[in-house]
Enzyme design. Structure first.
Site, short mmCIF file in Angstrom:
data_model
loop_
_atom_site.label_atom_id
_atom_site.label_comp_id
_atom_site.label_asym_id
_atom_site.label_seq_id
_atom_site.Cartn_x
_atom_site.Cartn_y
_atom_site.Cartn_z
N LYS A 239 -0.81 21.94 23.87
CA LYS A 239 -1.69 23.07 23.54
C LYS A 239 -3.11 22.62 23.70
CE LYS A 239 -0.87 27.28 21.89
NZ LYS A 239 0.41 27.98 22.05
N1 GLU Z 1 0.75 30.50 24.61
C1 GLU Z 1 2.11 30.90 24.76
C2 GLU Z 1 2.97 30.35 23.63
O1 GLU Z 1 2.49 30.06 22.56
C3 GLU Z 1 2.67 30.58 26.14
C4 GLU Z 1 2.54 29.19 26.61
C5 GLU Z 1 2.92 29.02 28.08
O2 GLU Z 1 3.23 30.00 28.73
O3 GLU Z 1 2.89 27.88 28.53
O4 GLU Z 1 4.16 30.26 23.72
#
Ligand code: GLU
Length: 549
Positions: A239
């Site tokens: 993240k």
């Molecule tokens: N931000 C989204 C999540 O929390 C998607 C992450 C992604 O597609 O890599 O799952």
């Protein structure tokens, strides 16, 4: 800094100076600086004992205290509140000593402008935060509590347990970008955290929000690891984020910030290293800028370095809707399991962003009556049900649901406590807590957001037999279609929306039934069962790979 308000206590005995400073503070809006004024150290300390402040502007020469002693007395009595010292030219040495003793900054009274003041106060709050609370975020505590509980139930090997508690790789940045007009440079904190590097590249979104911290990003990266493992995707969790409120930025500022952030993390991202995607406060356009910045640096176009990009740049059809769609696939499975008819059910959705609005749309397609919905402007209630397309159009025209009239206005807490069959928290973390869990009145709670329920609340919901579809299962549609986007990019495939949605449904439904089976077999709640499924896969991979050297 949880929101865009910084509460200031001004301690200044000269009424003219106080008037000038209050004038500056009251003229500022992003963030806003509500200000309280006291004319002596004693009254200032009394005020700080009664009320919460984020920062104090402290004149060192006051009727009841003079010089460095003023600062030291302040620090001894209210050490938690950061201090910006006010000083005259002749007292600079004194101000410098205050900084040496822990003040965050000092301002020369005859040189202060509104912009200077705003920045000094914001940075004072930021720096204290950066020093003390980076890892210590409530979200990271929740992620740890959940992990430790699952580890306990599954009898996880302690070597592995220790290795999974903290991310394998973190990058903390302090990065500058130019404001429009080119006369100001803002410096903000940014992060990229890669939790598990064992499974393949790492994967996870980029969040622009004022509450982003290392701990928050680490918690979200950890959840990404479990989410990807639960879905069987060949990724570890990651993240990233920047601590900023993107609503206060122009499009150009957002672009410059994004490009600088990307170039700062360029060495640790890449289609086979770490693949960013949108999250809170970012979108397909931000991904397009990230992809362009990366591509410019490596000298050729690399669409697979990000997912969630615009379709015209190699994005996947169905990615934008995927998280909301996935939530509703899970609601359908849960309803089948509980014998509920969705066309006769009611739903409440918290949040009308990308996840909430799509979840609402797909539920409406199943003839569920959506009686409550909310966005940044507050909650809306209509027992006859909302027309979601109309709400979307209203938001597109007006920026939010503020002023939408065909409904009753309710607060966020009233919204969550509405009696309904399905509740979808799809906004931010920490919404269902020990404080309201016993008043939640739904049958299915499907978590569209990451981390909306605290551990204590979880226990209350379980005792009350509310069927909780946890975030790492319910909102995994986003990363699953991100995986499809990455595969299409690396293999030059072009899948249709039907192909995307049927593959998505298949993967998520399989995961749902595996979790349900495990929960029934081992008498666990669905969250713990989901975590165990994910942790087990990562553990097996770590053990099979062995330890280097
Ligand atoms: N931000 C989204 C999540 O929390 C998607 C992450 C992604 O597609 O890599 O799952």
């Amino acid at each position: 800094m949880p929101d865009s308000v910084i509460r200031v206590l001004l301690i200044e005995d000269n009424p003219l100076h106080a008037r000038m400073l209050r004038g500056f503070l009251e003229s500022l809006t992003t963030p806003a600086f509500p200000v309280s004024w006291e004319g002596s150290l004693t009254s200032g300390l009394n005020r700080a004992a009664e009320e919460d402040f984020d920062v104090v502007l402290l004149d060192l020469v006051l009727p009841d205290s003079r010089g460095l002693d003023t600062f030291l007395r302040w620090k001894a009595n209210a050490p938690q509140i950061p201090v910006v010292v006010l000083t005259g030219l002749d007292d600079m040495a004194l101000a410098t000593r205050a900084v040496e003793n822990g003040a965050q900054d000092y301002l020369l009274k005859n040189q202060i402008t509104a912009a200077l003041l705003s920045r000094s106060l914001r940075y004072a709050v930021e720096r204290v935060w950066a020093r003390s609370e980076e890892w210590d975020s409530p979200m990271f505590r929740v992620a740890h509590q959940q992990f430790l509980k699952a580890a306990q139930f599954m009898g996880l090997d302690d070597n592995i347990r220790q290795r999974l508690l903290f991310p394998q790789r973190t990058q903390v940045l302090s990065l500058p970008f130019r404001r429009d007009g080119y006369d100001q440079v803002e410096t903000v904190f940014g992060y990229r955290v890669q939790h598990v590097l064992t499974m393949g590249p790492t994967k996870g979104g980029v969040r622009y929000h004022p509450s982003v911290s290392l701990g928050e990003v680490a918690a979200l990266a950890m959840w990404m690891t479990w989410k990807c493992a639960l879905m069987g995707l060949p990724y570890g969790g990651a993240k990233g984020g920047v601590r900023i409120d993107p609503r206060g930025l122009s499009r150009q500022e957002l672009q410059r910030l994004t490009r600088r952030y990307t170039s700062e993390i360029i060495h640790i991202i890449g289609p086979d290293k770490d693949i960013p995607a949108p999250d809170l406060g970012t979108n397909a356009q931000v991904m397009a800028w990230m992809m362009d910045t990366y591509s410019e640096q490596v000298g050729h176009t690399v669409p697979e370095v990000v997912t969630g990009k615009p379709v015209v740049l190699g994005g996947s059809v169905g990615r934008k809707e995927a998280t909301g769609q996935g939530v509703i696939f899970m609601v359908e499975e849960a309803a089948k399991h509980l014998g509920m008819d969705l066309s006769k059910s009611t739903a409440v959705i918290q949040g009308f962003g990308n996840v909430g609005s799509h979840a609402a749309h797909f539920l409406e397609e199943l003839d569920t009556t959506i009686i409550g919905i909310s966005d940044v402007s507050g909650g809306l209630y209509n027992d006859k049900g909302f027309d979601i397309e109309e709400l979307r159009q209203y938001t597109a025209e007006n920026g939010s649901l503020e002023g939408y009239s065909e409904c009753d206005r309710i607060s966020n807490s009233e919204l969550l406590e509405l009696s309904c069959d399905i509740l979808v928290p799809a906004a931010i973390e920490n919404q269902i807590t020990a404080g309201n869990a016993d008043r939640i009145q739904c049958k299915i709670l499907a978590e569209g957001a990451n981390g909306p329920t605290t551990t204590e609340a979880d226990e209350i919901l379980n005792e009350r037999d509310i069927f909780v579809v946890p975030d790492i299962l319910a909102n995994a549609g986003g990363v699953t279609v991100s995986y499809f986007e990455w595969v299409q990019g690396t293999q030059n495939y072009m899948w249709t929306l039907d192909e995307i949605n049927s593959r998505l449904r298949k993967i998520m439904t399989r995961a749902f039934h595996e979790v349900l089976h495990r929960a029934d077999r081992d008498d666990l709640d669905l969250r713990t069962a989901s975590l165990i499924q994910g942790i087990e896969r990562v553990t097996k991979a770590k053990l099979k790979r062995g330890l280097f050297p």
